[in-house]
Write a protein that holds these residues in place. Structure first.
Motif, PDB file in Angstrom:
ATOM      1  N   MET A   1       1.493   0.106 -19.141  1.00 18.85           N
ATOM      2  CA  MET A   1       1.447   1.349 -18.404  1.00 18.85           C
ATOM      3  C   MET A   1       0.285   1.388 -17.408  1.00 18.85           C
ATOM      4  N   PRO A   2      -0.903   0.900 -17.756  1.00 16.20           N
ATOM      5  CA  PRO A   2      -1.988   0.957 -16.768  1.00 16.20           C
ATOM      6  C   PRO A   2      -1.696   0.157 -15.499  1.00 16.20           C
ATOM      7  N   ILE A   3      -0.954  -0.947 -15.632  1.00 16.30           N
ATOM      8  CA  ILE A   3      -0.637  -1.735 -14.438  1.00 16.30           C
ATOM      9  C   ILE A   3       0.304  -0.957 -13.522  1.00 16.30           C
ATOM     10  N   LEU A   4       1.282  -0.280 -14.098  1.00 15.50           N
ATOM     11  CA  LEU A   4       2.190   0.540 -13.289  1.00 15.50           C
ATOM     12  C   LEU A   4       1.443   1.687 -12.619  1.00 15.50           C
ATOM     13  N   LEU A   5       0.456   2.217 -13.326  1.00 15.49           N
ATOM     14  CA  LEU A   5      -0.350   3.298 -12.777  1.00 15.49           C
ATOM     15  C   LEU A   5      -1.135   2.820 -11.558  1.00 15.49           C
ATOM     16  N   ILE A   6      -1.638   1.597 -11.622  1.00 16.13           N
ATOM     17  CA  ILE A   6      -2.415   1.036 -10.517  1.00 16.13           C
ATOM     18  C   ILE A   6      -1.527   0.769  -9.306  1.00 16.13           C
ATOM     19  N   LEU A   7      -0.256   0.515  -9.533  1.00 22.49           N
ATOM     20  CA  LEU A   7       0.683   0.198  -8.455  1.00 22.49           C
ATOM     21  C   LEU A   7       1.114   1.436  -7.662  1.00 22.49           C
ATOM     22  N   LEU A   8       0.997   2.621  -8.227  1.00 24.12           N
ATOM     23  CA  LEU A   8       1.502   3.846  -7.589  1.00 24.12           C
ATOM     24  C   LEU A   8       0.924   4.149  -6.201  1.00 24.12           C
ATOM     25  N   PRO A   9      -0.392   4.022  -5.959  1.00 26.21           N
ATOM     26  CA  PRO A   9      -0.890   4.311  -4.597  1.00 26.21           C
ATOM     27  C   PRO A   9      -0.319   3.379  -3.530  1.00 26.21           C
ATOM     28  N   SER A  10      -0.050   2.125  -3.891  1.00 27.66           N
ATOM     29  CA  SER A  10       0.554   1.209  -2.921  1.00 27.66           C
ATOM     30  C   SER A  10       1.979   1.638  -2.584  1.00 27.66           C
ATOM     31  N   LEU A  11       2.714   2.063  -3.591  1.00 26.53           N
ATOM     32  CA  LEU A  11       4.064   2.559  -3.342  1.00 26.53           C
ATOM     33  C   LEU A  11       4.031   3.823  -2.491  1.00 26.53           C
ATOM     34  N   PHE A  12       3.086   4.708  -2.778  1.00 21.50           N
ATOM     35  CA  PHE A  12       2.917   5.925  -1.982  1.00 21.50           C
ATOM     36  C   PHE A  12       2.634   5.573  -0.527  1.00 21.50           C
ATOM     37  N   GLN A  13       1.764   4.586  -0.307  1.00 24.45           N
ATOM     38  CA  GLN A  13       1.420   4.184   1.056  1.00 24.45           C
ATOM     39  C   GLN A  13       2.627   3.595   1.775  1.00 24.45           C
ATOM     40  N   MET A  14       3.399   2.767   1.076  1.00 16.91           N
ATOM     41  CA  MET A  14       4.568   2.163   1.721  1.00 16.91           C
ATOM     42  C   MET A  14       5.587   3.223   2.130  1.00 16.91           C
ATOM     43  N   ILE A  15       5.844   4.172   1.253  1.00 18.51           N
ATOM     44  CA  ILE A  15       6.865   5.184   1.528  1.00 18.51           C
ATOM     45  C   ILE A  15       6.386   6.199   2.566  1.00 18.51           C
ATOM     46  N   PHE A  16       5.263   6.833   2.289  1.00 20.04           N
ATOM     47  CA  PHE A  16       4.805   7.894   3.174  1.00 20.04           C
ATOM     48  C   PHE A  16       4.104   7.368   4.419  1.00 20.04           C
ATOM     49  N   GLY A  17       3.546   6.163   4.345  1.00 22.11           N
ATOM     50  CA  GLY A  17       2.973   5.552   5.541  1.00 22.11           C
ATOM     51  C   GLY A  17       4.044   5.260   6.569  1.00 22.11           C
ATOM     52  N   ARG A  18       5.209   4.786   6.116  1.00 20.50           N
ATOM     53  CA  ARG A  18       6.319   4.535   7.025  1.00 20.50           C
ATOM     54  C   ARG A  18       6.796   5.832   7.669  1.00 20.50           C
ATOM     55  N   LYS A  19       6.829   6.889   6.864  1.00 18.26           N
ATOM     56  CA  LYS A  19       7.245   8.188   7.413  1.00 18.26           C
ATOM     57  C   LYS A  19       6.208   8.730   8.393  1.00 18.26           C
ATOM     58  N   ALA A  20       4.928   8.471   8.135  1.00 18.14           N
ATOM     59  CA  ALA A  20       3.882   8.932   9.047  1.00 18.14           C
ATOM     60  C   ALA A  20       3.908   8.141  10.348  1.00 18.14           C
ATOM     61  N   VAL A  21       4.230   6.861  10.264  1.00 19.85           N
ATOM     62  CA  VAL A  21       4.336   6.048  11.478  1.00 19.85           C
ATOM     63  C   VAL A  21       5.499   6.538  12.324  1.00 19.85           C
ATOM     64  N   GLY A  22       6.604   6.852  11.694  1.00 22.14           N
ATOM     65  CA  GLY A  22       7.766   7.365  12.417  1.00 22.14           C
ATOM     66  C   GLY A  22       7.672   8.831  12.742  1.00 22.14           C
ATOM     67  N   GLU A  23       6.590   9.486  12.352  1.00 20.54           N
ATOM     68  CA  GLU A  23       6.336  10.907  12.575  1.00 20.54           C
ATOM     69  C   GLU A  23       7.432  11.783  11.997  1.00 20.54           C
ATOM     70  N   ASP A  24       7.892  11.418  10.797  1.00 21.01           N
ATOM     71  CA  ASP A  24       8.894  12.222  10.097  1.00 21.01           C
ATOM     72  C   ASP A  24       8.261  13.324   9.244  1.00 21.01           C
ATOM     73  N   ILE A  25       6.954  13.217   8.980  1.00 26.09           N
ATOM     74  CA  ILE A  25       6.257  14.218   8.174  1.00 26.09           C
ATOM     75  C   ILE A  25       5.076  14.771   8.971  1.00 26.09           C
ATOM     76  N   LYS A  26       4.539  15.883   8.495  1.00 26.97           N
ATOM     77  CA  LYS A  26       3.459  16.546   9.224  1.00 26.97           C
ATOM     78  C   LYS A  26       2.106  15.884   9.018  1.00 26.97           C
ATOM     79  N   LEU A  27       1.913  15.208   7.884  1.00 25.77           N
ATOM     80  CA  LEU A  27       0.640  14.533   7.648  1.00 25.77           C
ATOM     81  C   LEU A  27       0.512  13.345   8.589  1.00 25.77           C
TER      82      LEU A  27
END
Length: 97
Positions: free
Chosen positions: A1-27
């Motif tokens: 479980m701790p390894i999966l926990l460590i992986l979460l910010p990278s997944l967040f960056q991949m998903i929401f970073g792509r949306k931020a690059v495409g300007e699909d979200i306000k952040l």
């Protein structure tokens, strides 16, 4: 479980970073990167303390799993920076067009 926990910010960056690059979200892209980096630090400490608590209940105590958590945290932090850099260059190439 701790390894999966460590992986979460990278997944967040991949998903929401792509949306931020495409300007699909306000952040903005910088805000997404900051959230990812700060959550990577927080999650690394949480994973370390979860593993330390888990090892505290064992009869044979060895600190090697704690070193593994630290090394995984460093590896996934490096991966997070690589993801941020790639997304930054993608964003910059979109702005040039």
């Amino acid at each position: 479980m701790p390894i999966l926990l460590i992986l979460l910010p990278s997944l967040f960056q991949m998903i929401f970073g792509r949306k931020a690059v495409g300007e699909d979200i306000k952040l903005g892209f910088g805000a997404i990167c900051l959230i990812s980096f700060l959550s990577q630090i927080a999650v690394s400490f949480i994973a370390f303390f979860i593993m330390a608590k888990k090892l505290q209940n064992d009869h044979f105590v060895c600190g090697l799993p704690l070193l593994g958590i630290v090394m995984c945290s460093l590896f996934f932090t490096l991966c997070l920076f690589i993801i941020m850099i790639i997304q930054y260059f993608i964003k910059r190439s979109y702005e040039r067009k």
